[in-house]
Write an enzyme that holds these catalytic residues in place. Structure first.
Site, PDB file in Angstrom:
ATOM      1  N   TRP A   1      20.590  40.563  97.356  1.00  0.00           N
ATOM      2  CA  TRP A   1      21.910  40.388  97.429  1.00  0.00           C
ATOM      3  C   TRP A   1      21.834  39.451  98.921  1.00  0.00           C
ATOM      4  O   TRP A   1      22.658  38.427  99.284  1.00  0.00           O
ATOM      5  CB  TRP A   1      22.955  41.339  97.575  1.00  0.00           C
ATOM      6  CG  TRP A   1      22.973  41.750  96.306  1.00  0.00           C
ATOM      7  CD1 TRP A   1      22.264  42.972  95.705  1.00  0.00           C
ATOM      8  CD2 TRP A   1      23.695  41.339  95.148  1.00  0.00           C
ATOM      9  NE1 TRP A   1      22.148  43.110  94.418  1.00  0.00           N
ATOM     10  CE2 TRP A   1      23.211  42.078  93.887  1.00  0.00           C
ATOM     11  CE3 TRP A   1      24.624  40.100  94.955  1.00  0.00           C
ATOM     12  CZ2 TRP A   1      23.954  41.803  92.620  1.00  0.00           C
ATOM     13  CZ3 TRP A   1      25.104  39.956  93.685  1.00  0.00           C
ATOM     14  CH2 TRP A   1      24.460  40.764  92.694  1.00  0.00           C
ATOM     15  N   VAL A   2      21.184  40.099  99.894  1.00  0.00           N
ATOM     16  CA  VAL A   2      20.975  39.229 101.038  1.00  0.00           C
ATOM     17  C   VAL A   2      19.754  38.872 101.313  1.00  0.00           C
ATOM     18  O   VAL A   2      18.702  39.854 101.388  1.00  0.00           O
ATOM     19  CB  VAL A   2      21.471  40.228 102.348  1.00  0.00           C
ATOM     20  CG1 VAL A   2      21.414  39.523 103.568  1.00  0.00           C
ATOM     21  CG2 VAL A   2      22.789  40.551 101.941  1.00  0.00           C
TER      22      VAL A   2
ATOM     23  N   HIS B   1      19.825  30.398 105.570  1.00  0.00           N
ATOM     24  CA  HIS B   1      21.055  30.200 106.722  1.00  0.00           C
ATOM     25  C   HIS B   1      20.351  30.069 108.165  1.00  0.00           C
ATOM     26  O   HIS B   1      21.001  29.183 108.879  1.00  0.00           O
ATOM     27  CB  HIS B   1      21.918  31.568 106.502  1.00  0.00           C
ATOM     28  CG  HIS B   1      22.770  31.375 105.469  1.00  0.00           C
ATOM     29  ND1 HIS B   1      23.813  30.580 105.225  1.00  0.00           N
ATOM     30  CD2 HIS B   1      22.537  32.143 104.102  1.00  0.00           C
ATOM     31  CE1 HIS B   1      24.462  30.663 103.923  1.00  0.00           C
ATOM     32  NE2 HIS B   1      23.702  31.578 103.290  1.00  0.00           N
TER      33      HIS B   1
ATOM     34  N   GLU C   1      24.595  34.406  92.869  1.00  0.00           N
ATOM     35  CA  GLU C   1      25.352  34.273  93.946  1.00  0.00           C
ATOM     36  C   GLU C   1      25.987  32.792  93.736  1.00  0.00           C
ATOM     37  O   GLU C   1      25.643  31.729  93.990  1.00  0.00           O
ATOM     38  CB  GLU C   1      24.434  34.023  95.300  1.00  0.00           C
ATOM     39  CG  GLU C   1      23.820  35.175  95.977  1.00  0.00           C
ATOM     40  CD  GLU C   1      23.411  35.098  97.186  1.00  0.00           C
ATOM     41  OE1 GLU C   1      23.373  34.054  97.952  1.00  0.00           O
ATOM     42  OE2 GLU C   1      22.402  36.244  97.572  1.00  0.00           O
TER      43      GLU C   1
HETATM   44 ZN    ZN Z   1      24.214  32.206 101.208  1.00  0.00          ZN
END
Ligand code: ZN
Length: 192
Positions: free
Chosen positions: A120-121, A129, A165
């Site tokens: 998820w991350v 990022h 996502e």
């Molecule tokens: Zn992202």
């Protein structure tokens, strides 16, 4: 005779790949964000911004802001979506490594393990990022508008990257290319 020599010289001069093929280049007007296809030889006009000739490359130095080409790609997509009555917003773009570490450690607590959290991350060492190469769009509230970007993003060189996502997009193709198959989740990056 002279002419023949000149012609021969022209024929024998090796042509670099950049000039051998007329690679189309997508230019966005800086004010209207309208797209125009040029080629790498002619390039973009002064009032335009190139959206890049390929996937946005990794920077060798750690950036502190969102990649500029990615930002322009998004702006052009955002303007086109608006014409269709669709609102697109970046809800998270560039994140510092520290911020990504924090988000990841929070996810580890929530999901119980490194691998479960990584679904998820993305862990800071692989997340795009902090490289300024990823944007989250309309997260968490507006998946239906983000769908517009999933369908039309390729025109601007933007692709949804992960199956799990709907909000995460990257500039991993040249504008107009076909987006690659989505990865199952960020853990795929850990294994590659
Ligand atoms: Zn992202």
């Amino acid at each position: 005779m002279k002419r023949i020599v000149v012609i021969l010289a022209l024929i024998l001069t090796p042509i670099s790949p950049a000039t051998a093929v007329d690679i189309p280049l997508v230019c966005a007007n800086k004010t209207t964000f309208e797209l125009r296809t040029s080629n790498v030889i002619v390039g973009c006009l002064v009032e335009e911004r190139s959206l890049g000739e390929g996937p946005i490359p990794y920077s060798l130095t750690a950036p502190k802001v969102l990649n500029e080409t990615l930002e322009w790609r998004f702006k052009a997509a955002q303007a086109a979506a608006e014409v269709d009555g669709v609102s697109l917003q970046i809800t998270s773009g560039y994140r510092s490594i520290e911020r990504q570490k924090y988000l990841f450690s929070k996810a580890v607590k929530k999901y119980g393990s490194y691998m479960a959290a990584a679904k998820w991350v993305a862990p800071p060492e692989i997340s795009h990022h902090p490289m300024g190469l990823a944007i989250d769009v309309n997260y968490p509230r507006n998946p239906s508008s983000a769908k517009w970007l999933e369908i039309n993003g390729y025109k601007f060189g933007l692709c949804r990257t992960f199956k799990n996502e709907w909000w995460h997009f990257e500039g991993n193709i040249a504008p107009g290319w076909k987006c690659p198959k989505m990865m199952k989740d960020a853990t795929v990056l850990l294994n590659s």
